[in-house]
Design a protein around this motif. Structure first.
Motif, PDB file in Angstrom:
ATOM      1  N   ARG A 118       0.836  -1.203   0.000  1.00 52.79           N
ATOM      2  CA  ARG A 118       0.000   0.000   0.000  1.00 52.79           C
ATOM      3  C   ARG A 118       0.872   1.254   0.000  1.00 52.79           C
ATOM      4  N   ALA A 119       0.630   2.113  -0.976  1.00 47.82           N
ATOM      5  CA  ALA A 119       1.332   3.392  -1.029  1.00 47.82           C
ATOM      6  C   ALA A 119       0.709   4.349  -0.015  1.00 47.82           C
ATOM      7  N   ARG A 120       1.535   5.138   0.640  1.00 47.89           N
ATOM      8  CA  ARG A 120       1.047   6.059   1.661  1.00 47.89           C
ATOM      9  C   ARG A 120       0.687   7.415   1.064  1.00 47.89           C
ATOM     10  N   ILE A 121      -0.463   7.929   1.483  1.00 43.03           N
ATOM     11  CA  ILE A 121      -0.933   9.247   1.080  1.00 43.03           C
ATOM     12  C   ILE A 121      -1.133  10.069   2.352  1.00 43.03           C
ATOM     13  N   TYR A 122      -0.375  11.145   2.472  1.00 46.57           N
ATOM     14  CA  TYR A 122      -0.521  12.043   3.614  1.00 46.57           C
ATOM     15  C   TYR A 122      -1.305  13.276   3.164  1.00 46.57           C
ATOM     16  N   TYR A 123      -2.161  13.772   4.047  1.00 50.31           N
ATOM     17  CA  TYR A 123      -2.874  15.001   3.693  1.00 50.31           C
ATOM     18  C   TYR A 123      -3.036  15.888   4.916  1.00 50.31           C
ATOM     19  N   SER A 124      -3.117  17.179   4.651  1.00 47.31           N
ATOM     20  CA  SER A 124      -3.377  18.150   5.706  1.00 47.31           C
ATOM     21  C   SER A 124      -4.276  19.243   5.150  1.00 47.31           C
ATOM     22  N   ILE A 125      -5.006  19.911   6.041  1.00 44.51           N
ATOM     23  CA  ILE A 125      -5.908  20.998   5.654  1.00 44.51           C
ATOM     24  C   ILE A 125      -5.636  22.179   6.574  1.00 44.51           C
ATOM     25  N   ARG A 126      -5.341  23.321   5.991  1.00 39.02           N
ATOM     26  CA  ARG A 126      -5.075  24.531   6.749  1.00 39.02           C
ATOM     27  C   ARG A 126      -6.231  25.513   6.528  1.00 39.02           C
ATOM     28  N   TYR A 127      -6.683  26.124   7.614  1.00 42.80           N
ATOM     29  CA  TYR A 127      -7.794  27.078   7.546  1.00 42.80           C
ATOM     30  C   TYR A 127      -7.289  28.488   7.831  1.00 42.80           C
ATOM     31  N   THR A 164       0.391  14.685  -0.043  1.00 40.67           N
ATOM     32  CA  THR A 164       1.729  14.160  -0.327  1.00 40.67           C
ATOM     33  C   THR A 164       1.613  12.660  -0.562  1.00 40.67           C
ATOM     34  N   THR A 165       1.991  12.217  -1.743  1.00 41.31           N
ATOM     35  CA  THR A 165       1.806  10.816  -2.112  1.00 41.31           C
ATOM     36  C   THR A 165       3.112  10.193  -2.594  1.00 41.31           C
ATOM     37  N   GLU A 166       3.274   8.907  -2.341  1.00 38.55           N
ATOM     38  CA  GLU A 166       4.488   8.196  -2.747  1.00 38.55           C
ATOM     39  C   GLU A 166       4.466   7.798  -4.216  1.00 38.55           C
ATOM     40  N   VAL A 167       3.289   7.760  -4.813  1.00 37.92           N
ATOM     41  CA  VAL A 167       3.139   7.311  -6.200  1.00 37.92           C
ATOM     42  C   VAL A 167       2.187   8.257  -6.933  1.00 37.92           C
ATOM     43  N   PHE A 171     -11.341  11.433   1.906  1.00 41.11           N
ATOM     44  CA  PHE A 171     -11.708  10.029   1.959  1.00 41.11           C
ATOM     45  C   PHE A 171     -11.437   9.382   0.602  1.00 41.11           C
ATOM     46  N   PHE A 172     -11.371   8.054   0.581  1.00 43.79           N
ATOM     47  CA  PHE A 172     -11.339   7.325  -0.683  1.00 43.79           C
ATOM     48  C   PHE A 172     -12.729   7.373  -1.323  1.00 43.79           C
ATOM     49  N   THR A 173     -12.774   7.510  -2.637  1.00 41.92           N
ATOM     50  CA  THR A 173     -14.063   7.452  -3.325  1.00 41.92           C
ATOM     51  C   THR A 173     -14.652   6.046  -3.260  1.00 41.92           C
ATOM     52  N   ASP A 174     -13.785   5.040  -3.206  1.00 40.87           N
ATOM     53  CA  ASP A 174     -14.211   3.642  -3.063  1.00 40.87           C
ATOM     54  C   ASP A 174     -13.257   2.986  -2.072  1.00 40.87           C
ATOM     55  N   ARG A 175     -13.654   2.929  -0.819  1.00 46.01           N
ATOM     56  CA  ARG A 175     -12.757   2.418   0.223  1.00 46.01           C
ATOM     57  C   ARG A 175     -12.374   0.964  -0.012  1.00 46.01           C
ATOM     58  N   LEU A 205      -4.925  -0.566  -1.887  1.00 47.56           N
ATOM     59  CA  LEU A 205      -3.770  -0.079  -2.638  1.00 47.56           C
ATOM     60  C   LEU A 205      -3.044   1.068  -1.935  1.00 47.56           C
ATOM     61  N   TYR A 206      -3.815   1.860  -1.186  1.00 43.37           N
ATOM     62  CA  TYR A 206      -3.254   3.063  -0.583  1.00 43.37           C
ATOM     63  C   TYR A 206      -3.612   3.140   0.905  1.00 43.37           C
ATOM     64  N   GLU A 207      -2.782   3.864   1.659  1.00 39.73           N
ATOM     65  CA  GLU A 207      -3.055   4.161   3.063  1.00 39.73           C
ATOM     66  C   GLU A 207      -3.191   5.668   3.200  1.00 39.73           C
TER      67      GLU A 207
END
Length: 210
Positions: free
Chosen positions: A113-122, A138-141, A194-198, A204-206
């Motif tokens: 599983r490729a790692r996907i990091y995300y953050s949201i700034r307000y 931020t994604t590895e792939v 979120f994933f569109t299809d968990r 495949l991804y985390e």
């Protein structure tokens, strides 16, 4: 390359399997009688093609298969791979590859599983009706746009894809950090990704909030 769909009496590939060991994927299948060669198509992190061009195919003979006890392919990185093995018929007008509607000649697998990091700034003042939200991914792939969506909810953070208003992404994500343009939302709104299809993409991804 010429293609035809397999019929009830056409020789087809059966029992396609895979095994991954120390960075190498081995494919094995049952060869139909009379077929001396196949063409193999490989897709990385994408949808397989029913009729790939000749440049995208690799010829593999029955003799090579016997000598190597299967078909071996070196795997680099992580993600989703799809292999399609086309039986090759030799006819008067050249080689013809068989499309199998039953899908027995195609196999999909994940190399981790490729790692996907995300953050949201307000950004926004207390007395304003709206605030700005900026999403960073931020994604590895490489990541197709339809893998992720963001959900907006008033008052609290959404807990699932169905817990608020869903918004799709319109552009794919490149490997590394992707900083998206700011979006304007209500001062009491909150966003999560979120994933569109968990079920499909969770294998495949985390997805990891920062």
């Amino acid at each position: 390359m010429h293609y035809i769909e397999a019929g009830s009496d056409t020789p087809i590939i059966r029992e396609l399997t895979h095994h991954i060991d120390e960075g190498q994927c081995t494919l094995r299948w049952l060869w139909p009688a009379g077929i001396q060669a196949v063409y193999i198509h490989k897709t990385v992190d994408g949808l397989p093609l029913d009729r790939p061009s000749g440049a995208e195919l690799k010829l593999y003979t029955r003799d090579e298969y016997k000598a190597n006890n299967g078909y071996h392919d070196r795997i680099e990185g992580i993600g989703r791979l799809v292999y399609t093995v086309y039986a090759c018929l030799l006819q008067e007008d050249g080689q013809t590859l068989l499309i199998q509607p039953n899908g027995e000649n195609r196999i999909a697998l994940s190399t981790g599983r490729a790692r996907i990091y995300y953050s949201i700034r307000y950004k926004g003042g207390w007395f304003k009706k709206f605030k700005a939200a900026q999403i960073q991914v931020t994604t590895e792939v490489p990541l197709p746009a339809d893998v992720l969506c963001y959900v907006k909810k008033q008052g609290v953070y959404p807990v699932s894809q169905d817990d608020g208003t869903v918004y799709p992404f319109v552009e794919s994500f490149a490997p590394g950090r992707n900083v998206l343009p700011e979006i304007e939302i209500g001062k009491d709104d909150y966003i999560r990704l979120f994933f569109t299809d968990r079920q499909q993409y969770g294998q495949l991804y985390e997805l990891i909030p920062e």
